[in-house]
Design a protein around this motif. Structure first.
Motif, PDB file in Angstrom:
ATOM      1  N   LYS A   6     -24.663  15.616  39.844  1.00 45.57           N
ATOM      2  CA  LYS A   6     -26.166  15.747  38.487  1.00 45.57           C
ATOM      3  C   LYS A   6     -26.380  17.352  38.164  1.00 45.57           C
ATOM      4  O   LYS A   6     -26.616  17.748  39.393  1.00 45.57           O
ATOM      5  N   TYR A  35     -37.864  17.490  45.915  1.00 41.26           N
ATOM      6  CA  TYR A  35     -36.597  17.543  44.268  1.00 41.26           C
ATOM      7  C   TYR A  35     -35.267  17.500  44.806  1.00 41.26           C
ATOM      8  O   TYR A  35     -34.460  16.851  43.740  1.00 41.26           O
ATOM      9  N   GLU A  73     -35.941  15.102  36.091  1.00 41.47           N
ATOM     10  CA  GLU A  73     -34.914  13.632  36.800  1.00 41.47           C
ATOM     11  C   GLU A  73     -34.459  12.474  35.689  1.00 41.47           C
ATOM     12  O   GLU A  73     -33.983  11.710  36.083  1.00 41.47           O
ATOM     13  N   ASN A  74     -35.648  11.847  35.280  1.00 40.43           N
ATOM     14  CA  ASN A  74     -35.299  10.372  33.971  1.00 40.43           C
ATOM     15  C   ASN A  74     -34.164  11.042  33.179  1.00 40.43           C
ATOM     16  O   ASN A  74     -33.665   9.884  32.203  1.00 40.43           O
ATOM     17  N   ARG A 114     -34.602  13.483  45.576  1.00 34.08           N
ATOM     18  CA  ARG A 114     -34.973  12.125  45.193  1.00 34.08           C
ATOM     19  C   ARG A 114     -34.401  11.768  44.082  1.00 34.08           C
ATOM     20  O   ARG A 114     -34.291  10.458  43.957  1.00 34.08           O
ATOM     21  N   PRO A 115     -32.940  12.735  43.341  1.00 36.19           N
ATOM     22  CA  PRO A 115     -32.562  11.982  42.284  1.00 36.19           C
ATOM     23  C   PRO A 115     -31.457  11.244  42.604  1.00 36.19           C
ATOM     24  O   PRO A 115     -30.338  10.059  41.805  1.00 36.19           O
ATOM     25  N   GLU A 141     -31.376  16.721  38.031  1.00 32.91           N
ATOM     26  CA  GLU A 141     -31.801  17.405  39.325  1.00 32.91           C
ATOM     27  C   GLU A 141     -32.442  18.605  39.461  1.00 32.91           C
ATOM     28  O   GLU A 141     -31.995  19.669  39.060  1.00 32.91           O
ATOM     29  N   ARG A 199     -28.095  20.676  37.503  1.00 34.52           N
ATOM     30  CA  ARG A 199     -28.959  21.359  38.465  1.00 34.52           C
ATOM     31  C   ARG A 199     -29.674  22.044  37.874  1.00 34.52           C
ATOM     32  O   ARG A 199     -28.673  22.625  37.051  1.00 34.52           O
TER      33      ARG A 199
END
Length: 305
Positions: free
Chosen positions: A104, A46, A130-131, A49-50, A135, A106
């Motif tokens: 980004k 997690y 995420e999309n 990945r972002p 995050e 959180r």
């Protein structure tokens, strides 16, 4: 017995003890190691990945480590030394993945334990966050075990209940801390990950807002997790609950106003999950929360520059 017999159930079925499997020490050891590995993988995936520069590299690394963990736990010899080594290597390998320097929002995910962790129960909220350009930050599963043990200590101290249960609970928390030590050391040593917080510190933080006597469901621990996130600069939080979950309405949704008052910039969105709930409504609430999160982050970055 009479009820089952009245429905025509066979006597063999009624008398079946259905033991399933026996909890042996080797099995318990494997379960404990598996829980720690699961928490590490969740934190690493997690967190990374972002921001991955090569699409899919984090998921591929996850699959590689998933197979390594399965092979280790299914092996004939499960040594503690190998467990500690794997904890270090796992965190280190994720730490080396190239990522962007993008900032980004959180977004913390808390709530009823099943809805919080199961993608099928929360419509894969991590993927949605995420999309939407965020995050996901999900507290570890083992923390809930510490919460359950801590409650026994509180009951002994405040309600004069079993001192034996209190001693057992303290031993249990100490054992969990010892089990998590390799993970915590690896996370704290890394450049991109954060260590875990003591259950005693979480309880101390929660006690400033809610009584530690709230033990129904996720109880005071849900509030404590939100405070832990806010103290770690995770201002955006979604609080997930099954529709009509009364304990969650008190310790989750009921705490939002006070948390917003005490923590400036707290952006908390309670969301109901139920087979009859509108998925579109859930998605809209998440998007609204994410829009607010992005605006707040942009304002913070602007003022900092």
């Amino acid at each position: 017995y009479r009820t089952l017999k009245s429905f025509g159930a066979p006597v063999d079925f009624i008398n079946e003890s259905n033991p399933g499997f026996k909890l042996t020490l080797p099995l318990i050891k494997r379960v404990c190691y598996g829980a720690v590995f699961g928490d590490i993988l969740m934190k690493c995936v997690y967190r990374m990945r972002p921001y991955e520069l090569e699409p899919g590299i984090v998921n591929r690394k996850h699959k590689i480590w998933e197979q390594r963990v399965i092979s280790f736990l299914e092996g004939s010899s499960v040594s503690h030394g190998q467990f500690k080594k794997m904890c270090r290597e796992m965190v280190h390998e994720f730490d080396l993945i190239p990522i962007s320097d993008e900032k980004k929002p959180r977004v913390g995910i808390v709530g009823e334990i099943l809805v919080k962790y199961a993608p099928t129960a929360n419509n894969d909220i991590v993927a949605i966050i995420e999309n939407e350009g965020g995050e996901a930050v999900v507290p570890d599963l083992i923390g809930f075990m510490n919460y359950s043990l801590f409650n026994q200590i509180w009951k002994a101290d405040e309600l004069n209940m079993s001192q034996k249960a209190k001693r057992f609970a303290k031993l249990g928390i100490d054992a969990i801390n010892l089990l998590e030590k390799p993970m915590n050391k690896a996370l704290e040593k890394s450049e991109r990950f954060e260590g875990i917080e003591s259950i005693y510190d979480i309880a101390k933080g929660a006690s400033k807002i809610i009584s530690i006597g709230n033990h129904t469901g996720e109880g005071w621990f849900l509030t404590g997790e939100m405070i832990e996130l806010l103290n770690n600069d995770v201002k955006d939080i979604v609080c997930l609950q099954p529709f009509g979950c009364l304990p969650n309405h008190i310790v989750g949704k009921g705490m939002v106003k006070e948390l917003r008052r005490q923590y400036k910039g707290a952006n908390i969105a309670p969301i109901d999950y139920d087979p009859g709930s509108s998925e579109v409504n859930q998605l809209n609430r998440i998007r609204l929360m994410m829009t607010t999160a992005k605006k707040m982050q942009k304002a913070t970055l602007t003022s900092a520059n």
